[in-house]
Structure formats: C-alpha cells, structure tokens
Design a protein around this motif. Sequence first.
Motif, mmCIF file in Angstrom:
data_model
loop_
_atom_site.group_PDB
_atom_site.id
_atom_site.type_symbol
_atom_site.label_atom_id
_atom_site.label_comp_id
_atom_site.label_asym_id
_atom_site.label_seq_id
_atom_site.Cartn_x
_atom_site.Cartn_y
_atom_site.Cartn_z
ATOM 1 N N PRO A 139 -23.354 -102.482 -47.815
ATOM 2 C CA PRO A 139 -22.704 -103.832 -47.028
ATOM 3 C C PRO A 139 -21.732 -103.646 -46.538
ATOM 4 O O PRO A 139 -21.322 -103.965 -44.924
ATOM 5 C CB PRO A 139 -23.032 -105.031 -48.390
ATOM 6 N N VAL A 140 -20.252 -103.206 -47.032
ATOM 7 C CA VAL A 140 -19.263 -102.522 -46.606
ATOM 8 C C VAL A 140 -19.239 -101.828 -45.839
ATOM 9 O O VAL A 140 -18.801 -100.263 -46.634
ATOM 10 C CB VAL A 140 -17.974 -102.808 -47.810
ATOM 11 N N TRP A 141 -20.161 -101.629 -44.538
ATOM 12 C CA TRP A 141 -20.306 -100.880 -43.490
ATOM 13 C C TRP A 141 -19.074 -100.494 -42.979
ATOM 14 O O TRP A 141 -18.762 -99.242 -42.278
ATOM 15 C CB TRP A 141 -21.394 -101.221 -43.338
ATOM 16 N N ASN A 142 -17.879 -100.611 -43.091
ATOM 17 C CA ASN A 142 -16.479 -100.358 -42.448
ATOM 18 C C ASN A 142 -15.460 -100.039 -43.468
ATOM 19 O O ASN A 142 -15.335 -101.720 -44.715
ATOM 20 C CB ASN A 142 -16.168 -101.299 -41.834
ATOM 21 N N SER A 143 -15.770 -99.376 -44.336
ATOM 22 C CA SER A 143 -14.831 -99.563 -46.000
ATOM 23 C C SER A 143 -12.846 -100.068 -45.914
ATOM 24 O O SER A 143 -12.312 -100.128 -46.109
ATOM 25 C CB SER A 143 -14.620 -98.017 -46.769
ATOM 26 N N ALA A 144 -12.452 -99.856 -44.306
ATOM 27 C CA ALA A 144 -11.754 -100.371 -43.915
ATOM 28 C C ALA A 144 -11.114 -102.323 -44.277
ATOM 29 O O ALA A 144 -9.758 -102.629 -43.808
ATOM 30 C CB ALA A 144 -10.693 -99.470 -43.238
ATOM 31 N N ARG A 145 -12.561 -102.819 -43.623
ATOM 32 C CA ARG A 145 -13.013 -103.796 -43.480
ATOM 33 C C ARG A 145 -13.657 -104.197 -43.669
ATOM 34 O O ARG A 145 -14.643 -104.644 -43.287
ATOM 35 C CB ARG A 145 -12.567 -103.773 -41.970
ATOM 36 N N PRO A 146 -13.667 -104.782 -44.897
ATOM 37 C CA PRO A 146 -15.229 -105.966 -46.380
ATOM 38 C C PRO A 146 -14.938 -106.516 -45.554
ATOM 39 O O PRO A 146 -16.305 -107.056 -45.191
ATOM 40 C CB PRO A 146 -14.326 -105.248 -47.491
ATOM 41 N N GLU A 147 -14.366 -107.568 -45.235
ATOM 42 C CA GLU A 147 -13.934 -108.853 -44.793
ATOM 43 C C GLU A 147 -15.639 -109.156 -43.073
ATOM 44 O O GLU A 147 -15.985 -109.808 -42.991
ATOM 45 C CB GLU A 147 -12.555 -109.933 -44.927
ATOM 46 N N TRP A 148 -14.476 -108.336 -42.284
ATOM 47 C CA TRP A 148 -15.436 -108.285 -40.692
ATOM 48 C C TRP A 148 -16.428 -107.973 -41.848
ATOM 49 O O TRP A 148 -17.204 -108.065 -40.682
ATOM 50 C CB TRP A 148 -14.000 -107.091 -40.595
ATOM 51 N N SER A 149 -16.923 -106.397 -42.518
ATOM 52 C CA SER A 149 -18.194 -106.092 -42.537
ATOM 53 C C SER A 149 -18.767 -107.745 -42.508
ATOM 54 O O SER A 149 -19.970 -107.563 -42.311
ATOM 55 C CB SER A 149 -18.246 -105.109 -43.751
ATOM 56 N N HIS A 150 -18.889 -108.168 -43.492
ATOM 57 C CA HIS A 150 -19.338 -109.051 -43.889
ATOM 58 C C HIS A 150 -19.412 -110.434 -43.375
ATOM 59 O O HIS A 150 -20.376 -111.389 -43.101
ATOM 60 C CB HIS A 150 -19.318 -109.801 -45.392
ATOM 61 N N MET A 151 -18.667 -110.320 -42.220
ATOM 62 C CA MET A 151 -18.541 -111.472 -41.637
ATOM 63 C C MET A 151 -19.528 -110.863 -40.253
ATOM 64 O O MET A 151 -20.896 -111.689 -39.636
ATOM 65 C CB MET A 151 -17.529 -111.341 -40.413
ATOM 66 N N VAL A 152 -19.929 -109.577 -40.089
ATOM 67 C CA VAL A 152 -21.076 -109.172 -39.441
ATOM 68 C C VAL A 152 -22.096 -109.157 -39.850
ATOM 69 O O VAL A 152 -23.308 -109.324 -39.131
ATOM 70 C CB VAL A 152 -20.907 -107.790 -38.305
ATOM 71 N N ASN A 153 -22.283 -108.633 -41.653
ATOM 72 C CA ASN A 153 -23.805 -109.136 -42.243
ATOM 73 C C ASN A 153 -24.029 -110.891 -41.994
ATOM 74 O O ASN A 153 -25.450 -110.836 -41.960
ATOM 75 C CB ASN A 153 -23.175 -108.699 -43.576
ATOM 76 N N GLY A 154 -22.816 -111.194 -42.097
ATOM 77 C CA GLY A 154 -23.213 -112.997 -41.633
ATOM 78 C C GLY A 154 -24.143 -113.457 -40.323
ATOM 79 O O GLY A 154 -25.631 -113.873 -40.568
ATOM 80 N N ALA A 155 -23.443 -112.701 -39.428
ATOM 81 C CA ALA A 155 -24.643 -112.514 -38.485
ATOM 82 C C ALA A 155 -25.285 -111.831 -38.288
ATOM 83 O O ALA A 155 -26.601 -113.268 -37.648
ATOM 84 C CB ALA A 155 -23.567 -112.554 -37.224
ATOM 85 N N SER A 156 -25.175 -110.926 -38.554
ATOM 86 C CA SER A 156 -26.794 -110.417 -38.815
ATOM 87 C C SER A 156 -28.307 -111.099 -39.729
ATOM 88 O O SER A 156 -29.538 -111.348 -39.214
ATOM 89 C CB SER A 156 -27.128 -109.086 -39.342
ATOM 90 N N LEU A 157 -28.034 -111.597 -40.625
ATOM 91 C CA LEU A 157 -28.419 -112.632 -40.983
ATOM 92 C C LEU A 157 -28.903 -113.739 -40.570
ATOM 93 O O LEU A 157 -30.629 -114.252 -40.157
ATOM 94 C CB LEU A 157 -27.895 -113.037 -42.411
ATOM 95 N N THR A 158 -28.449 -114.093 -39.409
ATOM 96 C CA THR A 158 -29.167 -115.253 -38.355
ATOM 97 C C THR A 158 -30.168 -114.900 -37.104
ATOM 98 O O THR A 158 -30.596 -115.514 -36.939
ATOM 99 C CB THR A 158 -28.239 -116.368 -38.063
ATOM 100 N N MET A 159 -30.125 -113.476 -37.064
ATOM 101 C CA MET A 159 -30.683 -113.068 -35.784
ATOM 102 C C MET A 159 -31.950 -113.802 -35.909
ATOM 103 O O MET A 159 -32.782 -114.116 -35.014
ATOM 104 C CB MET A 159 -30.584 -111.822 -35.285
ATOM 105 N N PRO A 160 -33.151 -112.948 -36.900
ATOM 106 C CA PRO A 160 -34.224 -113.255 -37.146
ATOM 107 C C PRO A 160 -34.660 -114.594 -37.040
ATOM 108 O O PRO A 160 -36.426 -115.147 -37.134
ATOM 109 C CB PRO A 160 -34.651 -112.628 -38.521
ATOM 110 N N TYR A 161 -33.618 -115.501 -36.843
ATOM 111 C CA TYR A 161 -34.212 -116.876 -37.158
ATOM 112 C C TYR A 161 -33.842 -117.434 -35.861
ATOM 113 O O TYR A 161 -34.115 -118.240 -34.808
ATOM 114 C CB TYR A 161 -33.730 -117.545 -37.650
ATOM 115 N N LEU A 162 -32.406 -117.061 -35.649
ATOM 116 C CA LEU A 162 -31.630 -117.904 -34.144
ATOM 117 C C LEU A 162 -32.732 -117.482 -32.872
ATOM 118 O O LEU A 162 -33.151 -117.833 -31.499
ATOM 119 C CB LEU A 162 -30.217 -117.014 -33.639
ATOM 120 N N GLU A 163 -33.353 -115.646 -32.720
ATOM 121 C CA GLU A 163 -33.399 -115.259 -31.544
ATOM 122 C C GLU A 163 -34.859 -115.165 -31.038
ATOM 123 O O GLU A 163 -35.351 -116.015 -30.548
ATOM 124 C CB GLU A 163 -33.022 -113.480 -31.510
ATOM 125 N N PRO A 164 -35.754 -115.239 -32.419
ATOM 126 C CA PRO A 164 -37.226 -115.962 -31.395
ATOM 127 C C PRO A 164 -37.010 -117.396 -31.564
ATOM 128 O O PRO A 164 -37.632 -118.075 -30.512
ATOM 129 C CB PRO A 164 -37.805 -116.103 -33.171
#
Length: 297
Positions: A32-57
């Motif tokens: 889940p830390v797909w950018n090892s140099a920026r773990p917080e940024w990785s999880h910001m993107v993960n949090g946004a990704s979580l919304t997509m299957p609800y927002l976009e429908p």
Amino acid sequence: MNAPAKAADPQIAHPDIIVRRIPFKFDEGIDPVWNSARPEWSHMVNGASLTMPYLEPFLIKTVREALAQVDDAQLKSDVDGFIGQEGAHYRNHRRYNDILKRVCPELSEVEDMLTADYAKFQKRSLKWRLAYTAGFETMTIGMTEWLIRQRATLFAGSDSNVASLVLWHMVEETEHKNVAYDLYQHLYSDYLGRSWGLIVGSFHVAWMSRKGYKRLLKREGRWGKLRSRLALYAMVARFVVHASPAMLRALVPGYHPAKVSDPKWVQLWADAYGDLPDGAIPLLDTNDPEIPAQFAA
C-alpha cells in the motif's frame, strides 16, 4: 423552474473523449506504500482511490438522468464519453481497493459511510446532484495539473501499476473536463448553484478520502508520529495550493473549463497510447525521473 436549455457554444472546443477499457492488474502482494519515499502521499492517493467506486457511479447516474432532458447532439455525445470513461475508472480503482482492504479491513467502515452518503445525495434534486458533479469535476482540473506537472516529484521510483493508474485517470479527467460543466449550464445556468456545488463536491470527497488515509496511517503506526503527521500536512498543503487556483478560476464570471490550458504531457500520453494494441496495459517507466509519456517495454 429550470432555465431554458442552451445549445452548445460552437466556439468551445470539444476534444475527443476516448473510452479506453484498460484492464489494470495489481499484484495481490502490492505494498500500500506504493511510493516508499513518500508513505503519507501514498496513503493520500489510496484514500482518494477508496472513494472512486462510490463517487463515480453517483456521477454517472446523475449525468445519465440529466441526459434525458438534452437534445443537443454534441452534448449527448460528450456525456456518453464521460459515462464510459468514468465507468472504466471506478472499476479499476475497485480492483486496487479490494487489495487495500485485505491489508486494512477498517477501510470497509469508510465504504459504508460512502454508501450512506451517496444514498442520501441520490434523494436530492437533479439540479443539486448535477451541481455537485460539475463542482467536483472542476476541482479535478487543478488536481490534474498538479499531478502531471509534478509527476517527477510525486511518482518517480514508485510502483508503476499505481502511478500509471492514477496518471491515466488524470489524462481522461482532462479529456472530459468540459462535460459536467456544459451539462449543468445547458439545463440550469445558475452561477450560485454551480459555485455551491464546487464547494460541496470538492470538500466532501476530500473529507471522505481523509477518513481512508487516516485509517491506513493508523494501521501502520504512522498517524501518531509527529514526523509522519508533518509530512502528511505538507502534502495536504501542496494539494490545497495547487487545487485552489482551479477552484477560484471557476468562480470568476465567464469561466469555462475549455479556457484552461492542459499540460502538454496529456496529449503525449494520448499519442503514446494510440500505438498500443487493444487490451494492453500502459505502464509508465517510473524509474525514469521525468516519467516520460511513452510506456515501459
């Protein structure tokens, strides 16, 4: 009463909206830390990704309902492209999110909240829902500019699958950036309603994304660490600095998304994808610090 429907402005460019059904794949053991140099940024993107299957429908249902009131052929075609692209987006994000939830089951709590929120929003008027849709889509213009223009800082050295998913999503957000705005203007042309939708749509998605990345950071023990929290706040500040101009531009009378210049990399990406066979997964070379638009072999 709705304002009289307006015909599409012939002076506004209508770029091709290409529906690319890219079958992104993610290793079940992806970090889940797909950018090892920026773990917080990785999880910001993960949090946004979580919304997509609800927002976009929700966005799709809204514009599809509005489409029944449209008789402008160009706008109908654009809305069809919007629906196709957004559908492909959330299906790919759902596959990635399923892996995240195996690592952090608490993310299902956020999904339950998203389900409840969008069920509640679905009961609102079409005008309110379309203002939310147009508002969120306006905010993504600033986010796209930031992610693409600073891709070397944000994605270099990261997992190519996640970086490629996010940047593909941003390219297509650029391609359909006019659609929700044009649809709202066509049916309502209400400046105050659209401005309110910009605020509500943007902040609702940002808040729900926060609920996701907070749980991921807590799971890893980072949330309570000052250094991690400061790194997170610095990334949030970058987001605000880069997304805010797009939102402020949208509040100026006479604004239209088509007047916003797209990053050149967007067209380079589209040109590169045109040479790939159907069903191919366009993975960017994140080992190259510049992350060029052509895809890794």
